[in-house]
Design an enzyme around this catalytic site. Structure first.
Site, mmCIF file in Angstrom:
data_model
loop_
_atom_site.group_PDB
_atom_site.id
_atom_site.type_symbol
_atom_site.label_atom_id
_atom_site.label_comp_id
_atom_site.label_asym_id
_atom_site.label_seq_id
_atom_site.Cartn_x
_atom_site.Cartn_y
_atom_site.Cartn_z
ATOM 1 N N GLU A 287 -1.695 8.513 -1.221
ATOM 2 C CA GLU A 287 -0.465 7.817 -0.842
ATOM 3 C C GLU A 287 0.397 7.513 -2.053
ATOM 4 O O GLU A 287 1.622 7.576 -1.983
ATOM 5 C CB GLU A 287 -0.805 6.521 -0.102
ATOM 6 C CG GLU A 287 0.346 5.950 0.729
ATOM 7 C CD GLU A 287 1.286 5.055 -0.061
ATOM 8 O OE1 GLU A 287 2.386 4.769 0.434
ATOM 9 O OE2 GLU A 287 0.924 4.624 -1.180
ATOM 10 N N ASP B 239 -6.327 4.986 -2.738
ATOM 11 C CA ASP B 239 -5.881 5.326 -4.089
ATOM 12 C C ASP B 239 -4.931 4.252 -4.597
ATOM 13 O O ASP B 239 -4.291 3.536 -3.819
ATOM 14 C CB ASP B 239 -5.234 6.708 -4.135
ATOM 15 C CG ASP B 239 -3.953 6.806 -3.314
ATOM 16 O OD1 ASP B 239 -3.947 6.291 -2.178
ATOM 17 O OD2 ASP B 239 -2.966 7.403 -3.787
#
Length: 395
Positions: free
Chosen positions: A141, A76
């Site tokens: 994250e 991500d």
């Protein structure tokens, strides 16, 4: 089928996936397509939690006889911002003058791409690995980090997984490839102080109690004196006030409430619990010794709330992991990396509870910035470091 030995090709495939948290964006699918031809089993659990978006994650393992090495990271990315400000579209993976542009180029799709290429090269050269390699990759994250690595680790453990060592591929180098290996991280603790006063007219302060006087007094008690002077492995603990707010736009009104938020990055002088006790002691003394209005007998009234789940300080001391990676970096770059504990928190804070962990990846100068980018030479260099590490770690 040819294996994913080219880190630039791997990275381009990942960058072209617009995987802004919480969207998977095709990035895990692209990664799975790289891993399966190498014989990895791949699972993609989705985790849920109240008031948070569902997050898809990936766990892949190639099993062998020997130690188990985990590569951990995330696919991500943060939003690109105004795409018109970019030299090249942020999800195009455009290459110009030996540099690839794109959101996630260094943080941290680049690290993922390089480790995939390193494993692929090792398999092409040696046919197998003298042990097990796993990829533990999250899509959470850059977000709340609730439905990502912390749950993925527990999910894997419940299925009988255990690891001997882990590398997190975050951009660990401040200026050039090979600058630093992160062998630990400071802890992180956040809180909010609220002071209640009595609202009134600015021209009649004797009829009011100004909470701004109280909040500045309490904040000052946290800023001075310093919490410590640093330790052998960590810099001094540092508290930053991140906001002060009274919710009052009128210039002739004394507000009835003031809040201040703070974050402290702390070293191994403290635990989260002992640091909380120190902060409370400082606030109690400042509140007891000061007043919202001169002449008043009542101490400053305040409330302190803690943000949930502080990050704890940790230091990895595993000689094999650190020594092998240090030697690999030196062999490729010609310089001995610094063993560092600087910077912010990462998902290594979760992994430390399962196995020794270090962080090593690309150069982080452009992470989260417009025109995030990476030199193709650095992609090749990092791949060579990872490849050498894999060979030496498994012997």
């Amino acid at each position: 089928m040819s294996l994913a030995v080219n880190p630039a090709d791997n990275l381009a495939a990942l960058i072209r996936c617009a995987s802004v948290t919480p969207a998977e964006g095709g990035a895990l699918t692209a990664l799975e397509a790289m891993l399966k031809p190498m014989g990895f089993s791949v699972e993609r659990p989705v985790f849920h939690d109240e008031d948070t978006p569902d997050i898809e994650n990936l766990y892949a393992r190639k099993s062998g006889n020997g130690p188990h090495l985990m590569f951990a990271g995330h696919t991500d990315v943060v939003p690109p911002g105004n795409e018109g400000d970019w030299k090249h579209p942020p999800f195009s993976a455009a290459i110009e003058d030996g540099v690839m542009y794109g959101r996630g180029a260094v943080d941290m799709k680049g690290g993922v791409a390089c480790f995939v290429a390193a494993v692929a090269r090792h398999i092409e050269k040696h046919g197998s690995i003298k042990g097990s390699v796993s990829f533990l990759i999250t899509g959470d994250e850059e977000g709340p980090a609730i439905n990502g690595t912390v749950k993925l680790l527990d999910w894997a453990k419940q299925r009988g997984e255990s690891w001997d060592a882990s590398i997190v591929g975050e951009p660990s180098n401040p200026n050039a490839l090979g600058d630093a290996i992160k062998i630990g991280r400071r802890g992180s603790l956040s809180g909010t102080i609220t002071v209640h006063g009595v609202q009134g007219h600015a021209a009649y302060p004797h009829l009011a109690e100004n909470p701004v006087r109280g909040i500045t007094t309490l904040v000052d008690s946290l800023l001075y004196p310093a919490f410590d002077q640093g330790t052998a492995n960590f810099q001094a603990s540092n508290l930053e006030v991140t906001s002060i707010d009274v919710g009052n736009k009128a210039t002739n009104v004394i507000a009835n409430k003031a809040t201040a938020s703070f974050n402290i990055r702390f070293n191994d002088t403290w635990t989260a619990e002992t640091l909380q006790a120190e902060i409370i002691a400082r606030l109690e003394k400042a509140a007891r010794d000061n007043r919202l209005r001169p002449g008043r007998e009542t101490p400053i009234k305040y409330e302190l709330t803690w943000r949930e789940h502080p990050s704890h300080v940790f230091l990895t001391r595993d000689e094999k992991l650190i020594g092998t990676l240090t030697d690999s970096v030196e062999a490729v770059t010609g310089k001995r990396p610094e063993l560092s504990t600087s910077g912010g928190t990462s998902d290594a804070r979760f992994i430390k509870d399962y196995c020794p962990v270090v962080e090593f990846g690309l150069v982080g100068q452009t992470m989260h910035m417009v025109d995030e980018r990476v030199a193709l030479a650095d992609l090749e260099g990092l791949t060579q470091i990872y490849e050498r590490f894999i060979a030496d770690f498994f012997g």
